[in-house]
Design a protein around this motif. Structure first.
Motif, PDB file in Angstrom:
ATOM      1  N   ILE A 169       0.756  -1.235   0.019  1.00 12.82           N
ATOM      2  CA  ILE A 169      -0.181  -0.061   0.035  1.00 12.82           C
ATOM      3  C   ILE A 169       0.738   1.248  -0.109  1.00 12.82           C
ATOM      4  O   ILE A 169       0.677   2.152  -0.815  1.00 12.82           O
ATOM      5  N   ALA A 170       1.849   1.131   0.969  1.00 14.52           N
ATOM      6  CA  ALA A 170       2.794   2.418   0.831  1.00 14.52           C
ATOM      7  C   ALA A 170       3.463   2.660  -0.545  1.00 14.52           C
ATOM      8  O   ALA A 170       3.447   3.795  -0.929  1.00 14.52           O
ATOM      9  N   ILE A 171       3.652   1.526  -1.071  1.00 13.38           N
ATOM     10  CA  ILE A 171       4.712   1.719  -2.397  1.00 13.38           C
ATOM     11  C   ILE A 171       3.366   2.339  -3.312  1.00 13.38           C
ATOM     12  O   ILE A 171       3.690   3.205  -4.357  1.00 13.38           O
ATOM     13  N   ARG A 172       2.314   1.903  -3.466  1.00 10.25           N
ATOM     14  CA  ARG A 172       1.184   2.278  -4.538  1.00 10.25           C
ATOM     15  C   ARG A 172       0.791   3.556  -4.006  1.00 10.25           C
ATOM     16  O   ARG A 172       0.783   4.358  -5.306  1.00 10.25           O
ATOM     17  N   LEU A 173       0.800   4.148  -2.983  1.00 13.75           N
ATOM     18  CA  LEU A 173       0.442   5.536  -2.650  1.00 13.75           C
ATOM     19  C   LEU A 173       1.721   6.372  -3.226  1.00 13.75           C
ATOM     20  O   LEU A 173       1.728   7.512  -3.779  1.00 13.75           O
ATOM     21  N   ALA A 174       2.852   6.115  -2.924  1.00 11.39           N
ATOM     22  CA  ALA A 174       4.090   6.755  -3.397  1.00 11.39           C
ATOM     23  C   ALA A 174       4.119   6.870  -4.999  1.00 11.39           C
ATOM     24  O   ALA A 174       4.776   7.651  -5.425  1.00 11.39           O
ATOM     25  N   LEU A 175       3.778   5.773  -5.642  1.00 11.17           N
ATOM     26  CA  LEU A 175       3.639   5.832  -7.139  1.00 11.17           C
ATOM     27  C   LEU A 175       2.360   6.659  -7.632  1.00 11.17           C
ATOM     28  O   LEU A 175       2.394   6.730  -8.759  1.00 11.17           O
ATOM     29  N   GLY A 176       1.803   7.188  -6.746  1.00  4.45           N
ATOM     30  CA  GLY A 176       0.475   8.041  -7.206  1.00  4.45           C
ATOM     31  C   GLY A 176      -0.647   7.187  -7.478  1.00  4.45           C
ATOM     32  O   GLY A 176      -1.586   7.716  -7.974  1.00  4.45           O
ATOM     33  N   GLU A 177      -0.843   6.161  -6.918  1.00  8.08           N
ATOM     34  CA  GLU A 177      -1.983   4.984  -7.290  1.00  8.08           C
ATOM     35  C   GLU A 177      -3.142   5.504  -6.344  1.00  8.08           C
ATOM     36  O   GLU A 177      -2.934   6.022  -5.295  1.00  8.08           O
ATOM     37  N   ARG A 178      -4.505   5.267  -6.725  1.00  7.66           N
ATOM     38  CA  ARG A 178      -5.440   5.501  -5.694  1.00  7.66           C
ATOM     39  C   ARG A 178      -5.747   4.215  -5.091  1.00  7.66           C
ATOM     40  O   ARG A 178      -5.821   3.066  -5.971  1.00  7.66           O
ATOM     41  N   VAL A 179      -5.637   3.930  -3.681  1.00  4.42           N
ATOM     42  CA  VAL A 179      -5.578   2.459  -3.047  1.00  4.42           C
ATOM     43  C   VAL A 179      -7.157   2.676  -2.319  1.00  4.42           C
ATOM     44  O   VAL A 179      -7.352   3.489  -1.393  1.00  4.42           O
ATOM     45  N   ASP A 180      -7.567   1.468  -2.544  1.00  2.77           N
ATOM     46  CA  ASP A 180      -8.884   1.337  -1.823  1.00  2.77           C
ATOM     47  C   ASP A 180      -8.800  -0.393  -1.627  1.00  2.77           C
ATOM     48  O   ASP A 180      -8.828  -1.051  -2.290  1.00  2.77           O
ATOM     49  N   VAL A 181      -9.012  -0.657  -0.220  1.00  2.00           N
ATOM     50  CA  VAL A 181      -8.762  -2.065   0.259  1.00  2.00           C
ATOM     51  C   VAL A 181     -10.140  -2.744   0.496  1.00  2.00           C
ATOM     52  O   VAL A 181     -10.085  -3.854   0.564  1.00  2.00           O
ATOM     53  N   GLY A 182     -11.336  -1.903   0.437  1.00  2.00           N
ATOM     54  CA  GLY A 182     -12.242  -2.517   0.585  1.00  2.00           C
ATOM     55  C   GLY A 182     -12.728  -2.894   1.873  1.00  2.00           C
ATOM     56  O   GLY A 182     -12.332  -2.460   3.056  1.00  2.00           O
ATOM     57  N   THR A 183     -13.686  -3.873   2.212  1.00  2.00           N
ATOM     58  CA  THR A 183     -13.915  -4.371   3.434  1.00  2.00           C
ATOM     59  C   THR A 183     -13.292  -5.383   4.152  1.00  2.00           C
ATOM     60  O   THR A 183     -13.122  -6.205   3.382  1.00  2.00           O
ATOM     61  N   LEU A 184     -12.620  -5.081   5.203  1.00  2.12           N
ATOM     62  CA  LEU A 184     -11.649  -5.837   5.863  1.00  2.12           C
ATOM     63  C   LEU A 184     -12.276  -6.947   6.821  1.00  2.12           C
ATOM     64  O   LEU A 184     -13.121  -6.583   7.547  1.00  2.12           O
ATOM     65  N   GLU A 185     -11.978  -8.248   6.691  1.00  2.00           N
ATOM     66  CA  GLU A 185     -12.561  -9.334   7.768  1.00  2.00           C
ATOM     67  C   GLU A 185     -11.393 -10.079   8.314  1.00  2.00           C
ATOM     68  O   GLU A 185     -10.914 -11.030   7.907  1.00  2.00           O
TER      69      GLU A 185
END
Length: 423
Positions: A321-337
């Protein structure tokens, strides 16, 4: 997108020897980008690492350069993002990112994230509850010491203005004790000494166990910010600290009811907004008091051990997630279980021990059900000192349990199996 190496994206990772494991960063980046390791070879702790890093990506040596100066050298690597996961590198990386036009915390936000006094002031300015705090140092005048004596209340906590992992963090009972400690440490040649200190009022404990029987009444909120939107991944519980403020254990999820969990998340969210955080990963420590949750500190990076516990309980890769954010991506993890419970224990040496002579029983502990990994951090011959804070633990234990009672059983089992001897 960079066209170097066949068009794969390139991430500049500002390397710190005590940050997350190198191979964990490599694994998280696999399939996402190529790594460019930004390294200060003037740091003697990196001597043994540079050769390994060169096998895992491109190495750029920025020894002696400011973030803005390094941008001239780094620009030719045509990076798509930069990332740092150590507190002491955040402000430097913010300067680099600003010079390159890449997403990262702003320079002003990193100052608030790494300056404990400025962070508390920002909380108060935003109307958030925060303990009173004062800067003290060897150059504090007699009038300055008198003002602090008149304004401060005790017991209190003395800590370096900049630092992490509870290093050199101690309880103090009077202004004379504070002055004695500051002057003694600054007179020494010990590398642990610091130039500026924050004296901070102690945040009182709630008189009931709000975070579960036998657990500490403080937690941390693990979250990330994407396009200004804060997503909470977990609330992490704590086992009681070792004297004076050293961490002994973390676990996901915390044993806390919905009402208090919601209040904790709200407090962490308010703190992030007070610091102007719009992107990146956050580790926010919150203490539960009789008057409600009070934010202890916001860290603008992933908390130590959190990726491992999150992966065990949710399957989420926080480093990715940290890498994706740094690359400018939009991150959405959805619902966590969440499934089960993940824990990480830092086993500290007994207070009377200053040098380790033996650690026995680790193999027995490794074979215990639920234990995933045992890492010896300070073996025979190593000195131990409470001033080293969390990093001074003797060994760590990563594992899983079915529930919080299972964790309590593990906490009883660990000292039964492992013995730490020393002088």
């Amino acid at each position: 997108m960079s066209q170097i190496d066949g068009g794969r994206r390139r991430l500049g990772f500002v390397f710190h020897p005590r940050s997350f494991a190198t191979l964990s960063i490599v694994e998280a980046a696999r399939g996402l980008c190529d790594l460019v390791w930004i390294v200060d070879t003037g740091d003697p702790r990196l001597e043994s690492m540079t050769r390994l890093l060169s096998r895992l990506g491109t190495v750029v040596d920025v020894a002696g350069m400011s973030g803005a100066e390094a941008a001239q050298l780094v620009r030719q690597e045509r990076l798509d993002g930069v990332l740092a996961l150590a507190d002491e590198l955040l402000e430097w990386t913010a300067l680099l990112a600003a010079s390159l036009g890449l997403p990262f915390h702003s320079v002003e936000t990193t100052r608030l994230l790494t300056d404990k006094f400025a962070q508390r002031a920002a909380f108060r300015a935003a109307g958030l509850p925060a303990p009173g705090s004062w800067i003290v140092h060897r150059g504090t005048t007699e009038d300055g010491w008198s003002r602090v004596r008149d304004e401060a209340s005790f017991p209190a906590v003395l800590k370096p203005r900049r630092g992490e992992g509870s290093k050199n963090t101690m309880a103090v009972g009077s202004i004379s004790e504070v002055r004695s400690i500051v002057e003694a440490l600054e007179d020494s040649e010990d590398e642990r000494s610091d130039r500026e200190w924050v004296l901070e009022e102690y945040i009182p404990d709630a008189d009931v166990e709000l975070c579960g029987a036998e657990f500490a009444n403080y937690v941390s909120v693990e979250a990330f910010v994407c396009e200004g939107r804060i997503t909470t991944l977990a609330v992490t519980g704590r086992t009681p600290p070792a004297w004076p403020f050293r961490e002994t254990g973390f676990f996901i999820p915390a044993e806390i009811d919905g009402k208090h969990a919601a209040a904790v998340v709200d407090a962490a969210t308010g703190a992030a907004r007070a610091l102007g955080i719009t992107i990146g990963c956050l580790h926010t420590e919150v203490k539960l008091t009789a008057a409600g949750p009070v934010v202890i500190e916001v860290n603008g990076r992933i908390g130590g051990g959190v990726p491992e516990m999150l992966e065990l309980t949710t399957g989420i890769d926080f480093l990715e997630i940290a890498i994706r954010l740094a690359l400018g991506e939009r991150v959405d993890v959805g619902t966590l279980e969440p499934r089960g419970l993940g824990y990480l224990l830092y086993v500290q040496a007994p207070d009377h021990i200053h040098r380790i002579t033996a650690v026995t029983g680790l193999d027995d502990l490794k074979s215990t059900p639920g234990v995933r990994e045992v890492v010896l951090n300070r073996g025979p011959g190593y000195d131990v000192d409470w001033r080293d804070g969390n990093h001074g633990h003797v060994y760590s234990v990563l594992g899983t349990a079915d529930d919080h009672d299972g964790l309590r059983a593990a906490l009883e089992r660990v000292p039964e199996l492992v013995r730490i001897d020393g002088v």
